[in-house]
Motif scaffolding. Structure first.
Motif, short mmCIF file in Angstrom:
data_model
loop_
_atom_site.label_atom_id
_atom_site.label_comp_id
_atom_site.label_asym_id
_atom_site.label_seq_id
_atom_site.Cartn_x
_atom_site.Cartn_y
_atom_site.Cartn_z
N ALA A 92 40.67 36.63 37.76
CA ALA A 92 39.72 37.27 36.81
C ALA A 92 40.36 38.47 36.12
O ALA A 92 40.15 38.69 34.92
CB ALA A 92 38.46 37.68 37.55
N LYS A 93 41.16 39.23 36.86
CA LYS A 93 41.84 40.38 36.25
C LYS A 93 42.87 39.94 35.22
O LYS A 93 43.04 40.58 34.17
CB LYS A 93 42.48 41.23 37.34
CG LYS A 93 41.49 41.98 38.21
CD LYS A 93 42.15 42.61 39.41
CE LYS A 93 43.14 43.67 39.02
NZ LYS A 93 43.75 44.32 40.21
N ILE A 94 43.60 38.86 35.52
CA ILE A 94 44.58 38.37 34.55
C ILE A 94 43.88 37.84 33.31
O ILE A 94 44.34 38.06 32.18
CB ILE A 94 45.47 37.30 35.21
CG1 ILE A 94 46.29 37.90 36.35
CG2 ILE A 94 46.40 36.67 34.18
CD1 ILE A 94 47.16 36.92 37.07
N GLU A 95 42.75 37.16 33.48
CA GLU A 95 41.98 36.72 32.33
C GLU A 95 41.50 37.91 31.50
O GLU A 95 41.50 37.86 30.27
CB GLU A 95 40.78 35.89 32.79
CG GLU A 95 41.14 34.53 33.36
CD GLU A 95 39.92 33.76 33.80
OE1 GLU A 95 38.79 34.29 33.60
OE2 GLU A 95 40.07 32.67 34.36
N ASN A 96 41.12 38.97 32.17
CA ASN A 96 40.68 40.16 31.45
C ASN A 96 41.80 40.81 30.66
O ASN A 96 41.57 41.46 29.64
CB ASN A 96 40.09 41.17 32.45
CG ASN A 96 39.53 42.39 31.77
OD1 ASN A 96 38.61 42.31 30.97
ND2 ASN A 96 40.09 43.55 32.10
N ASP A 129 47.93 42.77 34.33
CA ASP A 129 46.92 43.31 35.25
C ASP A 129 47.00 42.61 36.60
O ASP A 129 46.00 42.20 37.18
CB ASP A 129 45.51 43.17 34.67
CG ASP A 129 44.52 44.14 35.33
OD1 ASP A 129 44.98 44.97 36.14
OD2 ASP A 129 43.32 44.05 35.05
N PHE A 130 48.21 42.49 37.11
CA PHE A 130 48.47 41.82 38.38
C PHE A 130 49.16 42.80 39.31
O PHE A 130 50.17 43.41 38.95
CB PHE A 130 49.35 40.58 38.14
CG PHE A 130 49.69 39.83 39.41
CD1 PHE A 130 48.69 39.38 40.26
CD2 PHE A 130 51.01 39.56 39.72
CE1 PHE A 130 49.01 38.68 41.41
CE2 PHE A 130 51.33 38.86 40.87
CZ PHE A 130 50.33 38.43 41.72
N GLU A 131 48.60 42.97 40.53
CA GLU A 131 49.08 43.97 41.47
C GLU A 131 50.08 43.42 42.49
O GLU A 131 50.47 44.15 43.39
CB GLU A 131 47.89 44.58 42.23
CG GLU A 131 46.88 45.30 41.35
CD GLU A 131 47.44 46.57 40.75
OE1 GLU A 131 48.44 47.09 41.30
OE2 GLU A 131 46.91 47.04 39.73
N TYR A 132 50.45 42.17 42.36
CA TYR A 132 51.39 41.54 43.30
C TYR A 132 50.89 41.62 44.74
O TYR A 132 51.68 41.78 45.67
CB TYR A 132 52.78 42.18 43.20
CG TYR A 132 53.40 42.07 41.84
CD1 TYR A 132 54.02 40.90 41.43
CD2 TYR A 132 53.36 43.14 40.93
CE1 TYR A 132 54.59 40.79 40.17
CE2 TYR A 132 53.93 43.03 39.67
CZ TYR A 132 54.54 41.85 39.31
OH TYR A 132 55.10 41.75 38.06
N HIS A 133 49.57 41.55 44.94
CA HIS A 133 48.95 41.57 46.26
C HIS A 133 49.20 42.88 47.01
O HIS A 133 49.05 42.93 48.23
CB HIS A 133 49.43 40.40 47.12
CG HIS A 133 49.16 39.06 46.51
ND1 HIS A 133 47.91 38.48 46.51
CD2 HIS A 133 49.98 38.20 45.85
CE1 HIS A 133 47.98 37.30 45.89
NE2 HIS A 133 49.22 37.12 45.48
N GLU A 134 49.59 43.92 46.31
CA GLU A 134 49.81 45.20 46.98
C GLU A 134 48.50 45.87 47.36
O GLU A 134 48.49 46.75 48.23
CB GLU A 134 50.63 46.13 46.07
CG GLU A 134 52.05 45.63 45.85
CD GLU A 134 52.82 46.53 44.92
OE1 GLU A 134 52.22 47.49 44.40
OE2 GLU A 134 54.02 46.28 44.71
N ASP A 135 47.40 45.50 46.73
CA ASP A 135 46.10 46.07 47.07
C ASP A 135 45.33 45.20 48.06
O ASP A 135 44.15 45.42 48.29
CB ASP A 135 45.26 46.27 45.80
CG ASP A 135 45.11 44.97 45.01
OD1 ASP A 135 45.86 44.01 45.28
OD2 ASP A 135 44.26 44.92 44.11
N ASN A 136 45.98 44.22 48.66
CA ASN A 136 45.35 43.36 49.64
C ASN A 136 45.24 44.09 50.98
O ASN A 136 46.23 44.71 51.43
CB ASN A 136 46.17 42.07 49.81
CG ASN A 136 45.39 40.98 50.52
OD1 ASN A 136 44.70 41.24 51.49
ND2 ASN A 136 45.52 39.77 50.03
#
Length: 577
Positions: A117-121, A227-234
């Motif tokens: 959803a963030k990448i779509e945004n 707008d991709f965090e590379y799963h760092e906020d997981n």
């Protein structure tokens, strides 16, 4: 009956003749009163026989059997209680694990959905990054009308180029099935055209990423534009799970492309147009192992997405080596060469620039003089238009280009030291090619067209390398913006001011002799490095050497004697010439 008796004897205090009885006596009375009832229940009749207070064997056996049965029941109850507790603990643990797994699974599904959803945004209209880039590039607002009839009523500084219509078609998503490379010298307006095309559609479906030499920084910039965090906020990192950040930058970029591909698949089903990913300033990527791997990764994805109409990748570069690298594996790549503005458009742009900054109309003679000095490079036209004295700024730009060339490629002649030979090899090859371009400009029928403007002399790339006698230095000169190499492998001066610098330097008195002396000195130093010199010191004082050559059997094959003799004077040394 027994419960009623128990209720009757629950009196808090029992008194006898006004004296309260102690508690043991009370318990004894209670037990004696309850004894008839117990006998009646057990089948005994009559009062107890005096002296017959001894225990009954039958009763004792019954009591012993009761004790055994109660012990077994207690043991069984104990095991049942233990088993129940074990089952309860196992059930609690299993329920906890199930709930934890369910929560983790639900969070993972939610997190993956949130990532997409963030990448779509990031591809929705109204991207603030586009607004910042548009202000930095001075892209005209959409509500400002553009000049079409050539009148002076509207002095918009933006001059549409011939390539703008094609770039608009690519960025809007109507040109599918290809990925594109924009190549040209710095300052020709490539980035401005891309951002102008983005502003026309309000950045819908488009993302721009600025390249960098460090793959880690490129990774961060790509994540920011997508707008991709590379799963760092997981939150999985809270449970000591190895995070994706511990991987290399190339692997993280591959992850980002995987997520982008999923968004592109969904967009193709709903919208029907591909996503647009712009890699700006791709020449900043280093031409080393990591940089080549990154270029190869981008090209593989671009080829795949172009074949399936998922996304269109636009690579913007100032340097020729990016084209060389992409050309090796390109099947769906289209190359667009962006050069300087022609004369009429350059003069119109300068006039509009001047009206925007100083609200003045510039005469035609001054516009032609400015173009004659600096050509149609947009970055030069912008600098000149912002200056109070445009002719003086033109001279300053030409002087700066000449100084840049001499600082990097100045030659030293016969007086140069041996330690600078490598640098002088690099500098002399640039001077040789500059001299060749200068001579070719003199041989050309015309170097200036009244309609098109400047016509710079050029050589094919292989011919330029032949003239320089080196094949590796031309790329370094190209990186320093001394020579330009276009998509057709044609080598020329990087700009009109640089060609003017070539003409001024090569036309100076004594330049040919200085260049020839430099080349001769380089040759002498290389010859000395390849020559071995033997000195026989004993011959200086009248000594003699005798060298004997023998065969395998010891026989003498030849003998050579060396000794010093007095030199003979030539007839020309008599002084009678």
């Amino acid at each position: 009956m027994l419960p009623l008796l128990r209720r009757a004897y629950r009196t808090p205090v029992v008194r006898l003749n006004g004296t309260p009885l102690p508690q043991p006596v009370l318990l004894s009375v209670t037990s004696r009163c309850a004894l008839p009832f117990r006998r009646a229940l057990t089948g005994q009749s009559g009062p107890p026989t005096p002296g017959n207070d001894a225990p009954n064997p039958v009763d004792d056996a019954t009591e012993d059997a009761g004790h055994d049965e109660s012990g077994d029941s207690k043991e069984k109850a104990k095991w049942k209680n233990t088993a129940w507790r074990m089952f309860e603990s196992a059930a609690t643990t299993g329920a906890s694990i199930f709930i934890l797994g369910l929560v983790g699974f639900s969070y993972t599904r939610y997190y993956k959905h949130r990532v997409l959803a963030k990448i779509e945004n990031a591809f929705n209209p109204g991207d603030p990054v586009l607004e910042l880039a548009a202000k930095g590039k001075e892209v005209p607002p959409k509500d400002l009308p553009r000049e079409k009839d050539g009148s002076d009523n509207n002095y918009d500084r933006w001059i549409p180029r011939e390539e703008q219509a094609r770039i608009d078609k690519i960025v809007s998503g109507h040109d599918k099935g290809r990925y594109h490379l924009l190549i040209g010298e710095k300052g020709t307006g490539k980035s401005s055209m891309l951002i102008d095309a983005m502003s026309k559609i309000d950045g819908e479906g488009v993302a721009m990423c600025e390249a960098h030499a460090d793959p880690e920084i490129f990774r961060i910039r790509l994540g920011r534009c997508l707008d991709f965090e590379y799963h760092e906020d997981n939150i999985g990192a809270l449970f000591s799970i190895r995070g994706p950040r511990e991987a290399s930058a190339i692997l993280d970029i591959e992850r980002a492309f995987n997520k982008l591909e999923k968004v592109a698949l969904k967009r193709r089903r709903t919208v029907g147009r591909p996503l647009i990913l712009i890699i700006n300033q791709a020449h900043l990527i280093r031409d080393d192992e990591d940089g080549r791997d990154l270029i190869e990764l981008i090209q593989q994805r671009a080829e795949q997405w172009a074949a399936s109409n998922l996304a269109t990748v636009i690579i913007n570069s100032d340097k020729y080596w990016v084209y060389e690298k992409l050309k090796q594996h390109a099947t769906r790549m289209e190359v667009t060469q962006v050069s300087d503005l022609p004369k009429d458009r350059a003069m119109q742009a300068l006039r509009n620039y001047r009206m925007k900054y100083f609200k003045e109309e510039t005469s035609q003679s001054i516009l032609e003089e400015v173009y004659d000095k600096i050509g149609g490079r947009l970055t030069f036209l912008n600098r000149v238009a912002k200056s109070q004295d445009m002719i003086r700024m033109c001279d300053h730009i030409c002087h700066s280009e000449k100084t840049w060339f001499l600082n990097n490629c100045g030659i030293l002649g016969t007086e140069m030291d041996d330690d600078v030979m490598d640098q002088q090899k690099y500098a002399s090859t640039a001077m040789v090619l500059a001299q060749a371009l200068y001579k070719k400009a003199q041989e050309m029928d015309k170097t200036y067209d009244p309609e098109c403007g400047h016509i710079l002399p050029e050589f094919p790339l292989h011919r330029a390398r032949y003239i320089m006698t080196r094949a590796d230095f031309i790329r370094r000169h190209h990186e320093l913006s001394i020579f330009a190499i276009d998509s057709h492998a044609r080598v020329r001066a990087d700009s009109v001011p640089m060609q003017r610098a070539f003409n001024e330097i090569c036309s100076e008195p004594g330049f040919d002799e200085l260049l020839e002396a430099t080349l001769e000195r380089i040759g002498d130093i290389e010859s000395l490095g390849r020559t071995k010199e033997l000195t026989f010191k004993d011959l200086w004082d009248g000594g003699k050497y005798k060298i004997t050559v023998r065969d395998r059997k010891g026989g003498v094959q030849s003998e050579v004697e060396m000794e010093t003799v007095e030199g003979k004077k030539d007839d020309d040394d008599d002084g009678n010439d």
